[in-house]
Every structure is written in structure tokens, then in C-alpha cells.
Motif scaffolding. Structure first.
Motif, mmCIF file in Angstrom:
data_model
loop_
_atom_site.group_PDB
_atom_site.id
_atom_site.type_symbol
_atom_site.label_atom_id
_atom_site.label_comp_id
_atom_site.label_asym_id
_atom_site.label_seq_id
_atom_site.Cartn_x
_atom_site.Cartn_y
_atom_site.Cartn_z
ATOM 1 N N HIS A 54 29.602 27.829 35.298
ATOM 2 C CA HIS A 54 28.611 28.696 36.204
ATOM 3 C C HIS A 54 28.982 28.778 37.562
ATOM 4 C CE1 HIS A 54 25.963 28.454 32.591
ATOM 5 N NE2 HIS A 54 26.244 27.112 32.460
ATOM 6 N N GLU A 55 30.275 28.816 37.739
ATOM 7 C CA GLU A 55 30.652 29.088 39.348
ATOM 8 C C GLU A 55 30.624 30.417 39.727
ATOM 9 O OE1 GLU A 55 32.266 27.155 41.439
ATOM 10 O OE2 GLU A 55 32.196 25.247 40.123
ATOM 11 N N ALA A 56 29.973 30.754 40.884
ATOM 12 C CA ALA A 56 29.771 32.110 41.205
ATOM 13 C C ALA A 56 31.310 32.519 41.759
ATOM 14 C CB ALA A 56 29.000 32.268 42.261
ATOM 15 N N PHE A 57 31.630 33.882 41.061
ATOM 16 C CA PHE A 57 33.030 34.499 41.431
ATOM 17 C C PHE A 57 33.060 35.727 41.573
ATOM 18 C CE2 PHE A 57 33.347 33.722 37.032
ATOM 19 C CZ PHE A 57 34.005 35.070 36.634
ATOM 20 N N VAL A 58 33.709 36.486 42.165
ATOM 21 C CA VAL A 58 33.967 38.136 42.154
ATOM 22 C C VAL A 58 35.603 38.016 42.000
ATOM 23 C CG1 VAL A 58 33.910 38.377 44.485
ATOM 24 C CG2 VAL A 58 33.439 40.090 43.308
ATOM 25 N N VAL A 59 36.018 39.083 41.453
ATOM 26 C CA VAL A 59 37.189 39.637 41.026
ATOM 27 C C VAL A 59 37.479 40.788 41.710
ATOM 28 C CG1 VAL A 59 39.240 39.948 39.633
ATOM 29 C CG2 VAL A 59 37.692 38.233 38.835
ATOM 30 N N ARG A 60 38.463 40.892 42.773
ATOM 31 C CA ARG A 60 38.787 42.186 43.559
ATOM 32 C C ARG A 60 40.202 42.665 43.433
ATOM 33 N NH1 ARG A 60 34.053 43.632 45.357
ATOM 34 N NH2 ARG A 60 32.749 42.271 46.404
ATOM 35 N N GLU A 66 38.355 46.865 45.054
ATOM 36 C CA GLU A 66 37.480 47.256 44.188
ATOM 37 C C GLU A 66 36.922 46.181 43.222
ATOM 38 O OE1 GLU A 66 37.590 50.050 40.185
ATOM 39 O OE2 GLU A 66 38.999 50.029 41.364
ATOM 40 N N ASP A 67 35.817 46.054 42.978
ATOM 41 C CA ASP A 67 35.170 45.000 42.133
ATOM 42 C C ASP A 67 35.625 45.150 40.733
ATOM 43 O OD1 ASP A 67 33.967 42.770 40.799
ATOM 44 O OD2 ASP A 67 31.970 43.406 41.894
ATOM 45 N N LEU A 68 36.375 43.978 40.256
ATOM 46 C CA LEU A 68 37.074 44.230 38.882
ATOM 47 C C LEU A 68 36.552 43.083 37.848
ATOM 48 C CD1 LEU A 68 40.727 44.668 39.932
ATOM 49 C CD2 LEU A 68 39.266 46.478 39.334
ATOM 50 N N THR A 69 35.421 42.588 38.432
ATOM 51 C CA THR A 69 34.634 41.495 37.628
ATOM 52 C C THR A 69 34.305 41.777 36.145
ATOM 53 O OG1 THR A 69 33.950 40.610 39.866
ATOM 54 C CG2 THR A 69 32.889 39.567 37.918
ATOM 55 N N ARG A 70 33.619 42.810 35.973
ATOM 56 C CA ARG A 70 33.529 43.231 34.665
ATOM 57 C C ARG A 70 34.599 43.287 33.955
ATOM 58 N NH1 ARG A 70 29.137 45.492 32.595
ATOM 59 N NH2 ARG A 70 30.284 47.400 32.148
#
Length: 186
Positions: A54-60, A66-70
Motif C-alpha cells: 500500500h505504498e503510494a507511488f507514481v510512474v513517470r 507522462e504518468d505511466l502508472t496505469r
């Protein structure tokens, strides 16, 4: 986000909420992932561990930002599904694909999200009831849970059906209003 804060907000916030304190992972053109908080390259399996913790993260994207998280989350799901014990049948996947471009596409995402949240709440209640049980007590507890689980799942399914019917009614009302604005009666 600290682990204690993350676990406390497990049911409330998605693992990838774009909070300012979210861990940033950069994806390079060579498909490598770089964790800026640990200053090291990580694997997709390690990203999965972040999700599980449950760590908050974002992949860019390293170049464009650009947000590639999804897309990374979908890649993790693909690997899990190919790993031998898939969660989704071919029929379910086909139904999901059919909702893309359908009038109810926007509602379907919300519907699935609310159903998963309801299921998580049922799971939490069950875990809460079973704390501190020995393996023998756990087996006995699970054998007694059948009627309770049937009741909980029945309630869950009823709530799910009600939610879907409400969404369907809302869509019908919106369609009728839109058609009425153009002078078309149904």
C-alpha cells in the motif's frame, strides 16, 4: 508515505494516489524502472511489492514526465494473470473489453471500484473476527463461516445489484433529458 500511515489508509486511498509524498519511479526508454527514493533500479516485481504494501507511488516517463502508472499496473495484472492462477476468466475479460466504447463505460469503472471496495470491507470484517486463532481454531472458524459468508455475500450481491440498477436508472434519465433537449420523445 510511511508504512503505518499507508496501512491505516489502506481502504481509503489507492496505492497510486498522486499525493505529493508519493514515491516517484521513472521509466526509461530501455524499459528500466528507476526508484528515485532509493536511487536504484527496480523490477516490476518490486513495483508489485509496493502495491501490496500500500505504498503510494507514481510512474513517470523519464523524458516527457507522462504518468505511466496505469500502464505499469496493467502490466503487473497481465503478468499475474499469465502466472498460472488467473483471477479473470476469458468470458469476464471479453465482457470488460465490450464495455469500452459502450454508453455505460464510465459507469462500469465506478461500479467495479465500489464492488471491490465492498468486497475488501467484507474481507476486513472476516479478518477482524479471526484474529488470534490457532490453525485448529481457524479451521473450525471457517467451517462455521459458511452460513455467515453466505449472508454477507448475499448482502454484498444485493448491494451490487441495487447499485447497478441505480446507475442504469441514472443513465436512462440522462438519456431522456438529452433526447428531450433535442425534442425527441421516447
Amino acid at each position: 508515505m510511511s508504512r503505518s500511515r499507508a496501512s491505516a489508509s489502506t481502504a481509503k486511498a489507492p496505492a497510486t494516489s498522486p499525493a505529493s509524498d508519493a514515491r516517484v519511479i521513472k521509466k526509461y526508454p530501455n524499459r528500466r524502472l528507476y526508484d528515485t527514493s532509493s536511487s536504484s533500479y527496480i523490477t516490476l516485481a518490486q513495483v508489485r511489492e509496493l502495491v501490496m504494501a500500500h505504498e503510494a507511488f507514481v510512474v513517470r516517463d523519464a523524458k516527457s514526465g507522462e504518468d505511466l502508472t496505469r500502464s505499469i499496473l496493467l502490466q503487473i495484472i497481465l503478468e499475474e494473470e499469465a502466472g498460472g492462477a488467473p483471477m479473470f476468466t476469458e468470458a469476464v475479460l471479453a465482457h470488460i473489453i465490450r464495455f469500452y466504447g459502450h454508453a455505460l463505460q464510465g459507469f462500469m469503472g465506478t461500479y467495479l471500484e465500489k464492488n471491490i471496495q465492498a468486497f475488501i470491507e467484507i474481507q476486513a470484517k472476516l479478518a477482524e473476527q479471526s484474529t488470534g486463532l490457532s490453525p485448529e481454531s481457524w479451521a473450525q472458524f471457517m467451517s462455521m463461516q459458511s452460513p455467515m459468508m453466505q449472508g454477507m455475500m448475499g448482502n454484498y450481491l444485493e448491494q451490487s445489484k441495487t447499485m447497478f440498477l441505480q446507475m442504469q436508472e441514472q443513465m436512462t434519465r440522462q438519456t431522456e433529458q438529452m433526447l428531450g433537449a433535442f425534442g425527441i420523445k421516447r
